[in-house]
Design a protein around this motif. Structure first.
Motif, PDB file in Angstrom:
ATOM      1  N   ARG A  87       0.835  -1.216   0.000  1.00 54.20           N
ATOM      2  CA  ARG A  87       0.000   0.000   0.000  1.00 54.20           C
ATOM      3  C   ARG A  87       0.862   1.255   0.000  1.00 54.20           C
ATOM      4  O   ARG A  87       0.578   2.224  -0.728  1.00 54.20           O
ATOM      5  N   ARG A  88       1.894   1.270   0.815  1.00 51.32           N
ATOM      6  CA  ARG A  88       2.757   2.461   0.884  1.00 51.32           C
ATOM      7  C   ARG A  88       3.485   2.697  -0.438  1.00 51.32           C
ATOM      8  O   ARG A  88       3.628   3.847  -0.870  1.00 51.32           O
ATOM      9  N   ILE A  89       3.948   1.629  -1.070  1.00 47.16           N
ATOM     10  CA  ILE A  89       4.645   1.791  -2.343  1.00 47.16           C
ATOM     11  C   ILE A  89       3.687   2.278  -3.422  1.00 47.16           C
ATOM     12  O   ILE A  89       4.027   3.181  -4.210  1.00 47.16           O
ATOM     13  N   ARG A  90       2.484   1.729  -3.449  1.00 43.30           N
ATOM     14  CA  ARG A  90       1.498   2.199  -4.427  1.00 43.30           C
ATOM     15  C   ARG A  90       1.178   3.672  -4.227  1.00 43.30           C
ATOM     16  O   ARG A  90       1.006   4.426  -5.194  1.00 43.30           O
ATOM     17  N   ALA A  91       1.091   4.102  -2.985  1.00 43.84           N
ATOM     18  CA  ALA A  91       0.775   5.503  -2.699  1.00 43.84           C
ATOM     19  C   ALA A  91       1.862   6.431  -3.225  1.00 43.84           C
ATOM     20  O   ALA A  91       1.568   7.552  -3.674  1.00 43.84           O
ATOM     21  N   VAL A  92       3.107   5.992  -3.173  1.00 42.30           N
ATOM     22  CA  VAL A  92       4.216   6.817  -3.657  1.00 42.30           C
ATOM     23  C   VAL A  92       4.304   6.791  -5.174  1.00 42.30           C
ATOM     24  O   VAL A  92       4.474   7.824  -5.832  1.00 42.30           O
ATOM     25  N   LEU A  93       4.156   5.599  -5.780  1.00 41.34           N
ATOM     26  CA  LEU A  93       4.418   5.452  -7.210  1.00 41.34           C
ATOM     27  C   LEU A  93       3.254   5.880  -8.091  1.00 41.34           C
ATOM     28  O   LEU A  93       3.472   6.351  -9.216  1.00 41.34           O
ATOM     29  N   GLY A  94       2.038   5.705  -7.627  1.00 42.97           N
ATOM     30  CA  GLY A  94       0.905   6.018  -8.484  1.00 42.97           C
ATOM     31  C   GLY A  94       0.942   5.207  -9.760  1.00 42.97           C
ATOM     32  O   GLY A  94       1.060   3.988  -9.725  1.00 42.97           O
ATOM     33  N   ASP A  95       0.874   5.866 -10.911  1.00 42.01           N
ATOM     34  CA  ASP A  95       0.870   5.182 -12.209  1.00 42.01           C
ATOM     35  C   ASP A  95       2.239   5.207 -12.890  1.00 42.01           C
ATOM     36  O   ASP A  95       2.338   5.103 -14.123  1.00 42.01           O
ATOM     37  N   ALA A  96       3.297   5.320 -12.123  1.00 42.89           N
ATOM     38  CA  ALA A  96       4.638   5.352 -12.710  1.00 42.89           C
ATOM     39  C   ALA A  96       4.903   4.079 -13.507  1.00 42.89           C
ATOM     40  O   ALA A  96       4.483   2.985 -13.126  1.00 42.89           O
ATOM     41  N   ASP A  97       5.618   4.233 -14.618  1.00 41.95           N
ATOM     42  CA  ASP A  97       5.961   3.094 -15.462  1.00 41.95           C
ATOM     43  C   ASP A  97       7.375   3.308 -15.974  1.00 41.95           C
ATOM     44  O   ASP A  97       7.681   4.358 -16.550  1.00 41.95           O
ATOM     45  N   THR A 113       5.757  -2.243 -12.927  1.00 37.95           N
ATOM     46  CA  THR A 113       6.715  -1.332 -12.308  1.00 37.95           C
ATOM     47  C   THR A 113       6.561  -1.337 -10.797  1.00 37.95           C
ATOM     48  O   THR A 113       7.548  -1.381 -10.054  1.00 37.95           O
ATOM     49  N   THR A 114       5.319  -1.306 -10.314  1.00 35.33           N
ATOM     50  CA  THR A 114       5.088  -1.363  -8.868  1.00 35.33           C
ATOM     51  C   THR A 114       5.642  -2.656  -8.283  1.00 35.33           C
ATOM     52  O   THR A 114       6.287  -2.642  -7.226  1.00 35.33           O
ATOM     53  N   LEU A 115       5.420  -3.767  -8.953  1.00 31.90           N
ATOM     54  CA  LEU A 115       5.907  -5.047  -8.446  1.00 31.90           C
ATOM     55  C   LEU A 115       7.428  -5.107  -8.477  1.00 31.90           C
ATOM     56  O   LEU A 115       8.051  -5.722  -7.594  1.00 31.90           O
ATOM     57  N   ARG A 116       8.044  -4.491  -9.477  1.00 32.14           N
ATOM     58  CA  ARG A 116       9.518  -4.433  -9.515  1.00 32.14           C
ATOM     59  C   ARG A 116      10.068  -3.657  -8.327  1.00 32.14           C
ATOM     60  O   ARG A 116      11.112  -4.014  -7.768  1.00 32.14           O
ATOM     61  N   VAL A 117       9.397  -2.582  -7.948  1.00 27.09           N
ATOM     62  CA  VAL A 117       9.847  -1.790  -6.800  1.00 27.09           C
ATOM     63  C   VAL A 117       9.555  -2.532  -5.493  1.00 27.09           C
ATOM     64  O   VAL A 117      10.353  -2.517  -4.553  1.00 27.09           O
ATOM     65  N   LEU A 118       8.412  -3.193  -5.436  1.00 28.73           N
ATOM     66  CA  LEU A 118       8.045  -3.932  -4.237  1.00 28.73           C
ATOM     67  C   LEU A 118       9.048  -5.032  -3.921  1.00 28.73           C
ATOM     68  O   LEU A 118       9.388  -5.265  -2.744  1.00 28.73           O
ATOM     69  N   SER A 119       9.531  -5.731  -4.931  1.00 26.70           N
ATOM     70  CA  SER A 119      10.271  -6.970  -4.729  1.00 26.70           C
ATOM     71  C   SER A 119      11.436  -6.877  -3.746  1.00 26.70           C
ATOM     72  O   SER A 119      11.499  -7.652  -2.792  1.00 26.70           O
ATOM     73  N   PRO A 120      12.419  -5.968  -3.932  1.00 23.62           N
ATOM     74  CA  PRO A 120      13.557  -5.989  -3.008  1.00 23.62           C
ATOM     75  C   PRO A 120      13.168  -5.629  -1.578  1.00 23.62           C
ATOM     76  O   PRO A 120      13.781  -6.130  -0.623  1.00 23.62           O
ATOM     77  N   PHE A 121      12.157  -4.777  -1.431  1.00 30.23           N
ATOM     78  CA  PHE A 121      11.700  -4.430  -0.088  1.00 30.23           C
ATOM     79  C   PHE A 121      10.981  -5.614   0.562  1.00 30.23           C
ATOM     80  O   PHE A 121      11.122  -5.847   1.769  1.00 30.23           O
ATOM     81  N   GLU A 122      10.199  -6.371  -0.236  1.00 28.75           N
ATOM     82  CA  GLU A 122       9.535  -7.548   0.310  1.00 28.75           C
ATOM     83  C   GLU A 122      10.553  -8.594   0.737  1.00 28.75           C
ATOM     84  O   GLU A 122      10.428  -9.204   1.809  1.00 28.75           O
TER      85      GLU A 122
END
Length: 422
Positions: A87-97, A113-122
């Motif tokens: 949720r926090r990552i989605r709030a920051v990234l919005g529709d970034a691609d 793109t959101t999932l790529r950013v999520l991965s290392p943090f997860e």
């Protein structure tokens, strides 16, 4: 320990995002050739009591900017709250691609793109969870179904470089490369990155590898370099030689057409690359094997969900690799150990890194496999001196985004990336 003390420990207090660079050999593919430096980003999540969770991901500048934007939003998060993390990552990234330049992992989208950013943090959160609980990450994923995870020798057509493998531009060179990798690491499966030479030459390379390694399963991956017609012909000429043929042609419709006549399964990490691709990709039987990649599927748990869906549809599972370091190898090994659906040896670029890493004790590939770490979390620890050296490489090397095609044009100005090429 009192509840208040547990709560104080289970909170992310600091996020560090460090880009690194390390030497990369001149490996050829359908997009061009690897640049002299590969880029990665190392993520550290600090969480009370000196605990640090580790993650690893791509190092390209647009992706790095999103990681740096998301990082501060994670301070105060409970590392067990991975739904809150998303949720926090989605709030920051919005529709970034942020599409990549090489296109070797399929198309991009805001979701991907959101999932790529999520991965290392997860992954870093799972590392922390394991350390807090005193259990290895594989236990958090449901427990191990195997104690060692098999990996495949990853062969490339390549120019001569500073690496120990030498030039490989013909079948003899590829067989020599395979022998060196099998002798050093004990690999029991072999994959050839194709899409570089005309299809007939790559078929001859497969035959030479089959003669040299009669017991090793073989794979060929041209990264969508062939038309449907060419793919059908290659599949017919390699019948009985290949364990699977990976991404021979672009698009789900094209893959489905080839799959109808191919005797071997078609594998992919380029047409089924996100949840939205599954209905059409599996419904049209475009892929018989999916190469899961936690770096863009959103981490380890979402990759495990993907594997479960593959199992329901009768689709095999392997794991995809890009140029990576030891944190990614550790994450892949914990994931692979937990997946009942993993039916094929996973890809890895580890031999091409020639010992360079950011870990105090890198995991070893022996007998073609990696033992699952027993220590809490990922079971690996960061070497701060090595991290500093690789970060200094990043600052000095001048590469900020992978672009195999542009680098190829420094040698051949007329070169164009075409899919299909043949």
């Amino acid at each position: 320990m009192r509840t208040a003390e547990i709560a104080a420990i289970a909170e992310i207090t600091e996020v560090t995002v460090t880009p690194v660079a390390f030497p990369d050999p001149p490996l050829l593919n359908s997009a061009g050739v690897h640049q002299p430096w590969a880029l990665r980003t190392i993520v550290e999540l600090r969480c009370g009591d000196g605990l640090v969770g580790l993650g690893e991901t791509y190092g390209d500048a647009p992706h790095l900017a999103l990681l740096r934007a998301a990082g501060p939003a994670l301070v105060g998060l409970d590392p067990y709250d991975t739904h809150g993390l998303l949720r926090r990552i989605r709030a920051v990234l919005g529709d970034a691609d942020t599409p990549d330049r090489h296109g070797l992992t399929g198309g991009s989208s805001p979701q991907k793109t959101t999932l790529r950013v999520l991965s290392p943090f997860e992954v870093a959160c799972l590392d922390l969870q394991g350390q807090l609980a005193g259990r290895p990450v594989v236990d958090l994923l449901g427990g191990r179904v195997r104690d060692r995870v098999p990996y495949a020798a990853y062969l490339f057509y390549k120019w001569a470089g500073s690496d120990p493998y030498g030039e490989a531009l013909d079948p003899d060179g590829l067989v020599a490369q395979a022998r060196a990798m099998v002798e050093t690491y004990g690999f029991r499966s072999i994959k050839l990155k194709g899409g570089v030479r005309p299809p007939g030459e790559e078929i001859e390379a497969v035959r030479a590898l089959r003669d040299a390694f009669p017991e090793h399963p073989l794979r060929l991956d041209p990264n969508q370099a062939w038309s449907v017609e060419t793919s059908v012909k290659v599949a017919a000429r390699t019948a009985g030689l290949l364990e699977y043929l990976e991404d021979p042609t672009p698009g789900i419709p094209g893959m489905a057409e080839v799959a109808r006549s191919a005797s071997m399964p078609l594998a992919t990490n380029m047409v089924v690359v996100g949840p939205g691709d599954i209905p059409e990709g599996f419904g049209r039987r475009a892929a018989g094997v999916v190469l899961a990649d936690h770096h863009y599927w959103g981490g380890l748990r979402k990759s495990a969900e993907l594997a479960a869906v593959c199992g329901m549809f009768g689709v095999g599972v392997s794991m995809h690799s890009n140029s990576h370091l030891g944190i990614s190898l550790a994450a892949m090994t914990h994931l692979g150990a937990s997946l009942p659906e993993l039916a094929y040896a996973a890809d890895t670029h580890t031999p091409w890194q020639c010992g360079v890493d950011v870990l105090t004790e890198p995991l070893e590939i022996t007998d073609g496999s990696v033992a699952v770490p027993d220590r809490p979390g990922l079971g690996v620890r960061l070497d701060p001196d090595a991290l500093a050296r690789l970060h200094e490489n990043y600052l000095r090397c001048g590469v900020r985004e992978r672009d195999d095609t542009a680098y190829m044009r420094t040698f051949d100005p007329s070169y164009e990336k075409r899919r299909p090429r043949w």
